[in-house]
Design a protein around this motif. Structure first.
Motif, PDB file in Angstrom:
ATOM      1  N   MET A   1       0.811  -1.186   0.000  1.00 21.51           N
ATOM      2  CA  MET A   1       0.000   0.000   0.000  1.00 21.51           C
ATOM      3  C   MET A   1       0.859   1.256   0.000  1.00 21.51           C
ATOM      4  N   LYS A   2       1.951   1.239   0.798  1.00 20.58           N
ATOM      5  CA  LYS A   2       2.844   2.392   0.839  1.00 20.58           C
ATOM      6  C   LYS A   2       3.468   2.643  -0.520  1.00 20.58           C
ATOM      7  N   LYS A   3       3.617   1.586  -1.279  1.00 18.84           N
ATOM      8  CA  LYS A   3       4.230   1.673  -2.602  1.00 18.84           C
ATOM      9  C   LYS A   3       3.415   2.590  -3.523  1.00 18.84           C
ATOM     10  N   TYR A   4       2.095   2.618  -3.360  1.00 17.85           N
ATOM     11  CA  TYR A   4       1.226   3.414  -4.234  1.00 17.85           C
ATOM     12  C   TYR A   4       0.817   4.749  -3.626  1.00 17.85           C
ATOM     13  N   LEU A   5       0.893   4.884  -2.345  1.00 21.29           N
ATOM     14  CA  LEU A   5       0.442   6.088  -1.661  1.00 21.29           C
ATOM     15  C   LEU A   5       1.288   7.313  -1.998  1.00 21.29           C
ATOM     16  N   LEU A   6       2.609   7.207  -1.870  1.00 20.88           N
ATOM     17  CA  LEU A   6       3.486   8.350  -2.140  1.00 20.88           C
ATOM     18  C   LEU A   6       3.394   8.810  -3.601  1.00 20.88           C
ATOM     19  N   PRO A   7       3.443   7.920  -4.611  1.00 23.22           N
ATOM     20  CA  PRO A   7       3.293   8.377  -5.998  1.00 23.22           C
ATOM     21  C   PRO A   7       1.931   9.021  -6.270  1.00 23.22           C
ATOM     22  N   SER A   8       0.872   8.514  -5.623  1.00 21.58           N
ATOM     23  CA  SER A   8      -0.448   9.111  -5.860  1.00 21.58           C
ATOM     24  C   SER A   8      -0.545  10.501  -5.236  1.00 21.58           C
ATOM     25  N   ILE A   9       0.083  10.709  -4.092  1.00 21.02           N
ATOM     26  CA  ILE A   9       0.107  12.039  -3.476  1.00 21.02           C
ATOM     27  C   ILE A   9       0.901  13.008  -4.350  1.00 21.02           C
ATOM     28  N   LYS A  10       2.049  12.556  -4.857  1.00 24.58           N
ATOM     29  CA  LYS A  10       2.853  13.401  -5.747  1.00 24.58           C
ATOM     30  C   LYS A  10       2.080  13.765  -7.012  1.00 24.58           C
ATOM     31  N   LEU A  11       1.420  12.768  -7.586  1.00 22.20           N
ATOM     32  CA  LEU A  11       0.636  13.010  -8.803  1.00 22.20           C
ATOM     33  C   LEU A  11      -0.511  13.986  -8.539  1.00 22.20           C
ATOM     34  N   THR A  12      -1.147  13.852  -7.388  1.00 20.92           N
ATOM     35  CA  THR A  12      -2.232  14.763  -7.018  1.00 20.92           C
ATOM     36  C   THR A  12      -1.709  16.194  -6.898  1.00 20.92           C
ATOM     37  N   ILE A  13      -0.588  16.390  -6.263  1.00 18.84           N
ATOM     38  CA  ILE A  13       0.001  17.725  -6.108  1.00 18.84           C
ATOM     39  C   ILE A  13       0.367  18.310  -7.470  1.00 18.84           C
ATOM     40  N   VAL A  14       0.988  17.502  -8.329  1.00 18.61           N
ATOM     41  CA  VAL A  14       1.355  17.968  -9.665  1.00 18.61           C
ATOM     42  C   VAL A  14       0.113  18.382 -10.448  1.00 18.61           C
ATOM     43  N   LEU A  15      -0.943  17.571 -10.399  1.00 19.63           N
ATOM     44  CA  LEU A  15      -2.167  17.877 -11.140  1.00 19.63           C
ATOM     45  C   LEU A  15      -2.887  19.111 -10.584  1.00 19.63           C
ATOM     46  N   ILE A  16      -2.861  19.284  -9.268  1.00 21.55           N
ATOM     47  CA  ILE A  16      -3.457  20.485  -8.673  1.00 21.55           C
ATOM     48  C   ILE A  16      -2.731  21.729  -9.161  1.00 21.55           C
ATOM     49  N   VAL A  17      -1.415  21.693  -9.129  1.00 20.44           N
ATOM     50  CA  VAL A  17      -0.634  22.835  -9.611  1.00 20.44           C
ATOM     51  C   VAL A  17      -0.896  23.077 -11.095  1.00 20.44           C
ATOM     52  N   LEU A  18      -0.941  22.002 -11.858  1.00 22.40           N
ATOM     53  CA  LEU A  18      -1.139  22.126 -13.300  1.00 22.40           C
ATOM     54  C   LEU A  18      -2.534  22.668 -13.638  1.00 22.40           C
ATOM     55  N   PHE A  19      -3.564  22.067 -13.088  1.00 16.60           N
ATOM     56  CA  PHE A  19      -4.936  22.422 -13.483  1.00 16.60           C
ATOM     57  C   PHE A  19      -5.583  23.511 -12.639  1.00 16.60           C
ATOM     58  N   ALA A  20      -5.077  23.773 -11.438  1.00 18.74           N
ATOM     59  CA  ALA A  20      -5.671  24.814 -10.604  1.00 18.74           C
ATOM     60  C   ALA A  20      -4.857  26.101 -10.611  1.00 18.74           C
ATOM     61  N   VAL A  21      -3.622  26.047 -11.109  1.00 13.10           N
ATOM     62  CA  VAL A  21      -2.789  27.244 -11.131  1.00 13.10           C
ATOM     63  C   VAL A  21      -2.304  27.566 -12.554  1.00 13.10           C
ATOM     64  N   ALA A  22      -1.556  26.655 -13.134  1.00 14.84           N
ATOM     65  CA  ALA A  22      -0.936  26.934 -14.440  1.00 14.84           C
ATOM     66  C   ALA A  22      -1.971  27.122 -15.548  1.00 14.84           C
ATOM     67  N   TYR A  23      -2.925  26.213 -15.645  1.00 14.16           N
ATOM     68  CA  TYR A  23      -3.929  26.313 -16.721  1.00 14.16           C
ATOM     69  C   TYR A  23      -4.771  27.590 -16.620  1.00 14.16           C
ATOM     70  N   PRO A  24      -5.324  27.954 -15.451  1.00 17.88           N
ATOM     71  CA  PRO A  24      -6.075  29.215 -15.370  1.00 17.88           C
ATOM     72  C   PRO A  24      -5.224  30.442 -15.697  1.00 17.88           C
ATOM     73  N   LEU A  25      -3.958  30.443 -15.288  1.00 14.71           N
ATOM     74  CA  LEU A  25      -3.077  31.567 -15.628  1.00 14.71           C
ATOM     75  C   LEU A  25      -2.828  31.630 -17.131  1.00 14.71           C
ATOM     76  N   PHE A  26      -2.669  30.483 -17.770  1.00 19.80           N
ATOM     77  CA  PHE A  26      -2.487  30.435 -19.215  1.00 19.80           C
ATOM     78  C   PHE A  26      -3.724  30.979 -19.933  1.00 19.80           C
ATOM     79  N   ILE A  27      -4.905  30.547 -19.526  1.00 23.01           N
ATOM     80  CA  ILE A  27      -6.152  31.014 -20.149  1.00 23.01           C
ATOM     81  C   ILE A  27      -6.324  32.515 -19.937  1.00 23.01           C
ATOM     82  N   ALA A  28      -6.024  33.023 -18.754  1.00 26.61           N
ATOM     83  CA  ALA A  28      -6.119  34.459 -18.480  1.00 26.61           C
ATOM     84  C   ALA A  28      -5.156  35.243 -19.365  1.00 26.61           C
ATOM     85  N   ALA A  29      -3.966  34.710 -19.590  1.00 24.15           N
ATOM     86  CA  ALA A  29      -2.983  35.381 -20.455  1.00 24.15           C
ATOM     87  C   ALA A  29      -3.466  35.401 -21.904  1.00 24.15           C
ATOM     88  N   VAL A  30      -4.011  34.298 -22.387  1.00 22.56           N
ATOM     89  CA  VAL A  30      -4.523  34.237 -23.755  1.00 22.56           C
ATOM     90  C   VAL A  30      -5.697  35.208 -23.911  1.00 22.56           C
TER      91      VAL A  30
END
Length: 187
Positions: A1-30
């Motif tokens: 279980m520990k084997k999958y927990l850390l990668p899923s947390i990392k992936l969640t953080i990356v996706l939050i940054v990507l879709f909740a921060v980077a993407y809205p800033l990109f759309i606002a710039a366009v």
């Protein structure tokens, strides 16, 4: 279980940054390169904003061009069609009421001469445009109400008509708000 927990947390953080921060800033710039700079396309009269060009407005006075009816009462927050079919009794009564109102304000006109768009709402309920034909049938009423020649108003309609996209796609249209602002500017 520990084997999958850390990668899923990392992936969640990356996706939050990507879709909740980077993407809205990109759309606002366009959007800053779009008409209205991302704040909506406004129509101004004497330096003051009188409305938005991409949202239908309600005009009922005889001295103005009337917009297409709205199933959402011209409220952009509740954009929607009526979702009633052409055999729905309530819908047919609503359309008949609009026809009757139009004929009262445009005497001498036959029902068959009324463009459908002046008595039926669009899918969004916020369509800001009408066809040149829908504007033309209103000219006699407006000329009489404003005591202006029909020719002068016809010229104004012609000046405010936008042709099809790239000359090929879609019909010619007239933005009712912009046309009415130009109409108020006539001497």
């Amino acid at each position: 279980m520990k084997k999958y927990l850390l990668p899923s947390i990392k992936l969640t953080i990356v996706l939050i940054v990507l879709f909740a921060v980077a993407y809205p800033l990109f759309i606002a710039a366009v959007a800053k390169f779009a008409p209205g700079k991302g704040d909506g396309v406004t129509v101004k009269k004497d330096g003051k904003v009188v409305g938005y060009a991409l949202v239908g407005q309600n005009f009922t006075e005889d001295k103005y061009f009337w917009s297409r009816p709205s199933a959402a009462n011209y409220n952009a927050a509740s954009s929607a069609g009526s979702n009633k079919g052409p055999s729905n009794e309530d819908y047919l009564k609503t359309v008949q009421d609009r026809i009757d109102t139009f004929l009262v304000h445009n005497p001498g006109m036959k029902i068959s001469d009324i463009p459908a768009e002046l008595v039926t709402a669009s899918g969004s309920g916020l369509d800001p445009d009408i066809s040149p034909r829908a504007a033309e049938v209103q000219i006699p009423r407006i000329a009489k109400a404003r005591n202006i020649s029909e020719e002068k108003i016809k010229q104004l309609v012609k000046e405010n008509t936008k042709g099809p996209l790239l000359g090929l796609f879609g019909p010619s249209t007239i933005n009712v708000l912009q046309l009415n602002v130009a109409l108020d500017g006539l001497k």
